[in-house]
Design a protein around this motif. Sequence first.
Motif, PDB file in Angstrom:
ATOM      1  N   GLY A 207       0.791  -1.223   0.000  1.00  0.00           N
ATOM      2  CA  GLY A 207       0.000   0.000   0.000  1.00  0.00           C
ATOM      3  C   GLY A 207       0.823   1.272   0.000  1.00  0.00           C
ATOM      4  O   GLY A 207       0.301   2.339  -0.345  1.00  0.00           O
ATOM      5  N   ALA A 208       2.095   1.186   0.374  1.00  0.00           N
ATOM      6  CA  ALA A 208       2.944   2.381   0.367  1.00  0.00           C
ATOM      7  C   ALA A 208       3.340   2.719  -1.061  1.00  0.00           C
ATOM      8  O   ALA A 208       3.731   1.835  -1.827  1.00  0.00           O
ATOM      9  CB  ALA A 208       4.184   2.162   1.218  1.00  0.00           C
ATOM     10  N   PRO A 209       3.262   3.988  -1.479  1.00  0.00           N
ATOM     11  CA  PRO A 209       3.609   4.350  -2.854  1.00  0.00           C
ATOM     12  C   PRO A 209       5.113   4.321  -3.091  1.00  0.00           C
ATOM     13  O   PRO A 209       5.909   4.560  -2.184  1.00  0.00           O
ATOM     14  CB  PRO A 209       3.053   5.771  -2.989  1.00  0.00           C
ATOM     15  N   GLY A 210       5.491   4.009  -4.317  1.00  0.00           N
ATOM     16  CA  GLY A 210       6.891   4.024  -4.715  1.00  0.00           C
ATOM     17  C   GLY A 210       7.051   4.705  -6.053  1.00  0.00           C
ATOM     18  O   GLY A 210       6.107   4.784  -6.847  1.00  0.00           O
ATOM     19  N   THR A 211       8.243   5.209  -6.313  1.00  0.00           N
ATOM     20  CA  THR A 211       8.541   5.913  -7.556  1.00  0.00           C
ATOM     21  C   THR A 211       9.292   4.995  -8.511  1.00  0.00           C
ATOM     22  O   THR A 211      10.269   4.348  -8.121  1.00  0.00           O
ATOM     23  CB  THR A 211       9.376   7.174  -7.280  1.00  0.00           C
ATOM     24  N   TYR A 212       8.838   4.953  -9.762  1.00  0.00           N
ATOM     25  CA  TYR A 212       9.395   4.088 -10.795  1.00  0.00           C
ATOM     26  C   TYR A 212       9.750   4.955 -11.999  1.00  0.00           C
ATOM     27  O   TYR A 212       8.936   5.763 -12.450  1.00  0.00           O
ATOM     28  CB  TYR A 212       8.381   3.007 -11.185  1.00  0.00           C
ATOM     29  N   THR A 213      10.968   4.795 -12.518  1.00  0.00           N
ATOM     30  CA  THR A 213      11.440   5.634 -13.618  1.00  0.00           C
ATOM     31  C   THR A 213      10.976   5.091 -14.964  1.00  0.00           C
ATOM     32  O   THR A 213      11.248   3.937 -15.320  1.00  0.00           O
ATOM     33  CB  THR A 213      12.978   5.711 -13.608  1.00  0.00           C
ATOM     34  N   ARG A 214      10.261   5.920 -15.720  1.00  0.00           N
ATOM     35  CA  ARG A 214       9.862   5.541 -17.077  1.00  0.00           C
ATOM     36  C   ARG A 214      11.094   5.447 -17.978  1.00  0.00           C
ATOM     37  O   ARG A 214      12.141   6.029 -17.696  1.00  0.00           O
ATOM     38  CB  ARG A 214       8.891   6.578 -17.646  1.00  0.00           C
ATOM     39  N   LEU A 215      10.943   4.743 -19.087  1.00  0.00           N
ATOM     40  CA  LEU A 215      12.091   4.439 -19.935  1.00  0.00           C
ATOM     41  C   LEU A 215      12.239   5.362 -21.135  1.00  0.00           C
ATOM     42  O   LEU A 215      12.984   5.051 -22.058  1.00  0.00           O
ATOM     43  CB  LEU A 215      12.014   2.988 -20.401  1.00  0.00           C
ATOM     44  N   GLY A 216      11.548   6.496 -21.146  1.00  0.00           N
ATOM     45  CA  GLY A 216      11.682   7.435 -22.254  1.00  0.00           C
ATOM     46  C   GLY A 216      13.125   7.808 -22.567  1.00  0.00           C
ATOM     47  O   GLY A 216      13.566   7.726 -23.730  1.00  0.00           O
ATOM     48  N   PRO A 217      13.943   8.213 -21.552  1.00  0.00           N
ATOM     49  CA  PRO A 217      15.350   8.546 -21.838  1.00  0.00           C
ATOM     50  C   PRO A 217      16.130   7.377 -22.418  1.00  0.00           C
ATOM     51  O   PRO A 217      16.978   7.566 -23.288  1.00  0.00           O
ATOM     52  CB  PRO A 217      15.893   8.954 -20.469  1.00  0.00           C
ATOM     53  N   LEU A 218      15.829   6.157 -21.954  1.00  0.00           N
ATOM     54  CA  LEU A 218      16.524   4.990 -22.485  1.00  0.00           C
ATOM     55  C   LEU A 218      16.115   4.722 -23.919  1.00  0.00           C
ATOM     56  O   LEU A 218      16.955   4.398 -24.772  1.00  0.00           O
ATOM     57  CB  LEU A 218      16.230   3.766 -21.621  1.00  0.00           C
ATOM     58  N   MET A 219      14.825   4.862 -24.232  1.00  0.00           N
ATOM     59  CA  MET A 219      14.365   4.618 -25.591  1.00  0.00           C
ATOM     60  C   MET A 219      14.977   5.603 -26.569  1.00  0.00           C
ATOM     61  O   MET A 219      15.382   5.241 -27.678  1.00  0.00           O
ATOM     62  CB  MET A 219      12.838   4.687 -25.638  1.00  0.00           C
ATOM     63  N   THR A 220      15.054   6.870 -26.163  1.00  0.00           N
ATOM     64  CA  THR A 220      15.691   7.879 -27.018  1.00  0.00           C
ATOM     65  C   THR A 220      17.143   7.513 -27.278  1.00  0.00           C
ATOM     66  O   THR A 220      17.632   7.569 -28.415  1.00  0.00           O
ATOM     67  CB  THR A 220      15.600   9.261 -26.355  1.00  0.00           C
ATOM     68  N   TRP A 221      17.847   7.114 -26.233  1.00  0.00           N
ATOM     69  CA  TRP A 221      19.251   6.717 -26.337  1.00  0.00           C
ATOM     70  C   TRP A 221      19.392   5.481 -27.221  1.00  0.00           C
ATOM     71  O   TRP A 221      20.282   5.399 -28.064  1.00  0.00           O
ATOM     72  CB  TRP A 221      19.787   6.456 -24.935  1.00  0.00           C
ATOM     73  N   ALA A 222      18.505   4.480 -27.033  1.00  0.00           N
ATOM     74  CA  ALA A 222      18.582   3.243 -27.801  1.00  0.00           C
ATOM     75  C   ALA A 222      18.360   3.492 -29.290  1.00  0.00           C
ATOM     76  O   ALA A 222      19.058   2.935 -30.146  1.00  0.00           O
ATOM     77  CB  ALA A 222      17.566   2.233 -27.269  1.00  0.00           C
ATOM     78  N   ARG A 223      17.380   4.340 -29.614  1.00  0.00           N
ATOM     79  CA  ARG A 223      17.131   4.634 -31.028  1.00  0.00           C
ATOM     80  C   ARG A 223      18.315   5.369 -31.643  1.00  0.00           C
ATOM     81  O   ARG A 223      18.690   5.119 -32.795  1.00  0.00           O
ATOM     82  CB  ARG A 223      15.842   5.454 -31.158  1.00  0.00           C
ATOM     83  N   HIS A 224      18.935   6.265 -30.872  1.00  0.00           N
ATOM     84  CA  HIS A 224      20.086   7.011 -31.379  1.00  0.00           C
ATOM     85  C   HIS A 224      21.261   6.071 -31.682  1.00  0.00           C
ATOM     86  O   HIS A 224      22.039   6.309 -32.610  1.00  0.00           O
ATOM     87  CB  HIS A 224      20.513   8.061 -30.348  1.00  0.00           C
ATOM     88  N   HIS A 225      21.373   4.988 -30.885  1.00  0.00           N
ATOM     89  CA  HIS A 225      22.466   4.033 -31.079  1.00  0.00           C
ATOM     90  C   HIS A 225      22.075   2.845 -31.957  1.00  0.00           C
ATOM     91  O   HIS A 225      22.838   1.880 -32.085  1.00  0.00           O
ATOM     92  CB  HIS A 225      22.955   3.527 -29.721  1.00  0.00           C
ATOM     93  N   GLY A 226      20.886   2.921 -32.572  1.00  0.00           N
ATOM     94  CA  GLY A 226      20.478   1.881 -33.503  1.00  0.00           C
ATOM     95  C   GLY A 226      20.162   0.545 -32.889  1.00  0.00           C
ATOM     96  O   GLY A 226      20.285  -0.497 -33.553  1.00  0.00           O
ATOM     97  N   LEU A 227      19.727   0.540 -31.605  1.00  0.00           N
ATOM     98  CA  LEU A 227      19.397  -0.701 -30.949  1.00  0.00           C
ATOM     99  C   LEU A 227      17.950  -1.070 -31.204  1.00  0.00           C
ATOM    100  O   LEU A 227      17.083  -0.206 -31.312  1.00  0.00           O
ATOM    101  CB  LEU A 227      19.638  -0.580 -29.429  1.00  0.00           C
ATOM    102  N   ALA A 228      17.672  -2.374 -31.276  1.00  0.00           N
ATOM    103  CA  ALA A 228      16.299  -2.830 -31.488  1.00  0.00           C
ATOM    104  C   ALA A 228      15.449  -2.459 -30.284  1.00  0.00           C
ATOM    105  O   ALA A 228      15.853  -2.624 -29.146  1.00  0.00           O
ATOM    106  CB  ALA A 228      16.271  -4.343 -31.687  1.00  0.00           C
ATOM    107  N   THR A 229      14.255  -1.952 -30.551  1.00  0.00           N
ATOM    108  CA  THR A 229      13.365  -1.570 -29.456  1.00  0.00           C
ATOM    109  C   THR A 229      12.003  -2.208 -29.575  1.00  0.00           C
ATOM    110  O   THR A 229      11.025  -1.750 -29.011  1.00  0.00           O
ATOM    111  CB  THR A 229      13.192  -0.025 -29.426  1.00  0.00           C
ATOM    112  N   SER A 230      11.885  -3.269 -30.306  1.00  0.00           N
ATOM    113  CA  SER A 230      10.606  -3.985 -30.396  1.00  0.00           C
ATOM    114  C   SER A 230      10.854  -5.423 -30.807  1.00  0.00           C
ATOM    115  O   SER A 230      11.951  -5.770 -31.194  1.00  0.00           O
ATOM    116  CB  SER A 230       9.667  -3.306 -31.393  1.00  0.00           C
TER     117      SER A 230
END
Length: 230
Positions: A207-230
Amino acid sequence: MRNLYRPLLAAALVTVFAATSCTKAPQDENRGLRPEAVVLLAYANTSPISSADILCSGVVAAGLIITARHCVRDGQRLRVVADPVDLCDQTPDMGTPLTSPWQIPNPRADIAVARATLPGSPRPPTAAGAPGTFVVTGWGTRPGHPIRCTSRTITLKPASGCGDDDTTLCLTGAQENTCTGDSGAGVLDHTGELIAIVTAGNSCHAGAPGTYTRLGPLMTWARHHGLATS
């Protein structure tokens, strides 16, 4: 997770909680990674590994080990162990020393990645059971139970009481919650896509809330480096 979960780092990595609505769906730019394995990160000079040696959790996708940036700030050499594994019944040479350097896709996001090839047949994590719920598999403890022999999977749901915006999600567990050792573990939605990683919380209780980091920065980085994202 950090804060209560990683007390030595809490002073430098304080998460500012805001009373905002926590019902946003993951943004499209966060999507596209299919996890291949769940891993634990332990210090490389510990042999055999015990539950006390677990530093953080992580997830493998697109040939990258993904974890929380605050897990790798001390520069220690780490060993990676892929699930399934039983730490109470292991061999001294368990795991793979991590030789690739950690890369930080965005200095403002709690994400770190490193290239690695895991031996054997790692077990992919399971997807959430229904839309609007999420699951996370990691090596976190339970309140009052510090010994961890195996990983555990927790079902999460949206929560209030912490930041929820384009960079973070606010989630909680109804029956169990993420705790010490879960930092860096991957959060999956009902389609099996990786949408976030465990970052911070101030209680291990359900029941206690926690913070989770979305992967937007990683996806941007992955696309820039030509990594598969799907």
